[in-house]
Design an enzyme around this catalytic site. Structure first.
Site, PDB file in Angstrom:
ATOM      1  N   GLU A  75     -77.780 -33.202  16.511  1.00 41.31           N
ATOM      2  CA  GLU A  75     -77.828 -33.144  17.977  1.00 41.31           C
ATOM      3  C   GLU A  75     -76.943 -31.996  18.434  1.00 41.31           C
ATOM      4  O   GLU A  75     -75.778 -31.902  18.025  1.00 41.31           O
ATOM      5  CB  GLU A  75     -77.335 -34.443  18.618  1.00 41.31           C
ATOM      6  CG  GLU A  75     -77.351 -34.342  20.148  1.00 41.31           C
ATOM      7  CD  GLU A  75     -76.923 -35.600  20.884  1.00 41.31           C
ATOM      8  OE1 GLU A  75     -77.128 -36.708  20.356  1.00 41.31           O
ATOM      9  OE2 GLU A  75     -76.373 -35.454  21.993  1.00 41.31           O
ATOM     10  N   GLU A 135     -74.192 -30.096  28.924  1.00 39.35           N
ATOM     11  CA  GLU A 135     -74.305 -31.359  29.653  1.00 39.35           C
ATOM     12  C   GLU A 135     -73.126 -31.455  30.597  1.00 39.35           C
ATOM     13  O   GLU A 135     -72.085 -30.846  30.385  1.00 39.35           O
ATOM     14  CB  GLU A 135     -74.430 -32.578  28.730  1.00 39.35           C
ATOM     15  CG  GLU A 135     -73.223 -32.916  27.931  1.00 39.35           C
ATOM     16  CD  GLU A 135     -73.368 -34.245  27.178  1.00 39.35           C
ATOM     17  OE1 GLU A 135     -74.298 -35.009  27.442  1.00 39.35           O
ATOM     18  OE2 GLU A 135     -72.514 -34.522  26.320  1.00 39.35           O
TER      19      GLU A 135
END
Ligand SMILES: *[C@@H]1O[C@H](CO)[C@@H](O)[C@H](O)[C@H]1NC(C)=O
Ligand SMILES: *[C@@H]1O[C@H](CO)[C@@H](O)[C@H](O)[C@H]1NC(C)=O
Length: 253
Positions: A145, A150
């Protein structure tokens, strides 16, 4: 690199500085958000592994995703009541928003001796309870990941690379003027031994370099979503929240 059968017109090549250098291939062209037809050719609605909920307080649907003006994709999170809860990792999460997630139809793989470059500009909120993200995650198993960007409701932007759930390289940096457009770039490159080097840029300035173990040859989903609450805090806003992205481009290195 595996590609879905796209129209040949989308498989553009970019001239490189040196005539001896291998040409980069464009996997997602900057025209992707010019109109809904372009967008829907390359992206699906909701999470690419299937499903409309994940690790926060939003349920995703198509109605909260739009080409808001030519070149701009906007996801809107709308407060709601009366939704059934989500279940994630064996726990129930109250759903307090309808919002949107989109996933690229293509899978992306860093091949041996190769790499990938993802770039885009964002208008992303950093308010408590809002969790916009631009990220890559494993098609099979987990990790890899790579959180290429974000925003977890803290006034910062976060860049994360996971070896395991407890072995994570994470860099948070201040993110002033979230209402303005900000440029993000992320480069993934074979570093030998199955390791991928991940470099992150914000507004043209290199922020950090991480290394992902066993990332070479692993297919990745590209996800753009506006999750709410969860890791970004509770309660989230009582009004609509928007998250916009433009100038998305994905190329090989
Ligand atoms: C993840 O693995 C890579 C490659 O082995 C290593 O360089 C990096 O330090 C690891 N990250 C963490 C947080 O242990
Ligand atoms: C909130 O978002 C929804 C979905 O996009 C829209 O239908 C509604 O009109 C918005 N509400 C306000 C007050 O803007």
């Amino acid at each position: 690199m595996h590609l879905l059968p796209l129209s040949a017109a989308l498989l553009l090549t970019t001239a490189s500085a040196s005539p001896h250098h291998k040409r980069a291939t464009t996997l997602i062209p900057k025209t992707v958000f010019d109109n809904t037809a372009n967008f829907e050719q390359l992206f699906n609605y909701n999470y690419p592994w299937g499903g409309t909920t994940h690790n926060g307080g939003a349920r995703m649907d198509k109605a909260h995703v739009a080409i808001s003006s030519p070149g701009v994709l906007t996801i809107t999170a709308q407060p709601v009541k009366g939704q059934p809860p989500a279940t994630h990792a064996g726990k129930q999460i109250p759903i307090n928003y309808l919002s949107g997630a989109v996933g690229a139809k293509q899978r992306f793989t860093v091949p041996q001796n190769g790499g990938l470059v993802f770039s885009a500009s964002f208008q992303a909120t950093t308010a408590k309870g809002t969790w916009p993200a631009f990220w890559l995650t494993a098609v099979q198993g987990w990790p890899p990941e790579v959180d290429m960007a974000e925003w977890k409701g803290s006034g910062k932007i976060s860049f994360n690379t996971f070896n395991t759930s407890s072995s994570v390289q994470a860099r948070d940096v201040p993110y002033p003027n979230p209402e303005a457009w900000h440029d993000v770039k992320c480069q993934l490159k074979d570093n030998g031994g199955g390791v991928v080097q991940v470099k992150y840029w914000l507004n043209g300035v290199e922020v950090t370099t991480h290394y992902g173990r066993d990332y070479v040859g692993k297919a990745l989903y590209l996800v753009i979503n506006l999750q709410m609450e969860g890791s970004s805090g509770t309660p989230g806003p009582s009004k609509n929240t928007t998250y916009s992205i433009r100038n998305l481009e994905v190329t090989t290195l």
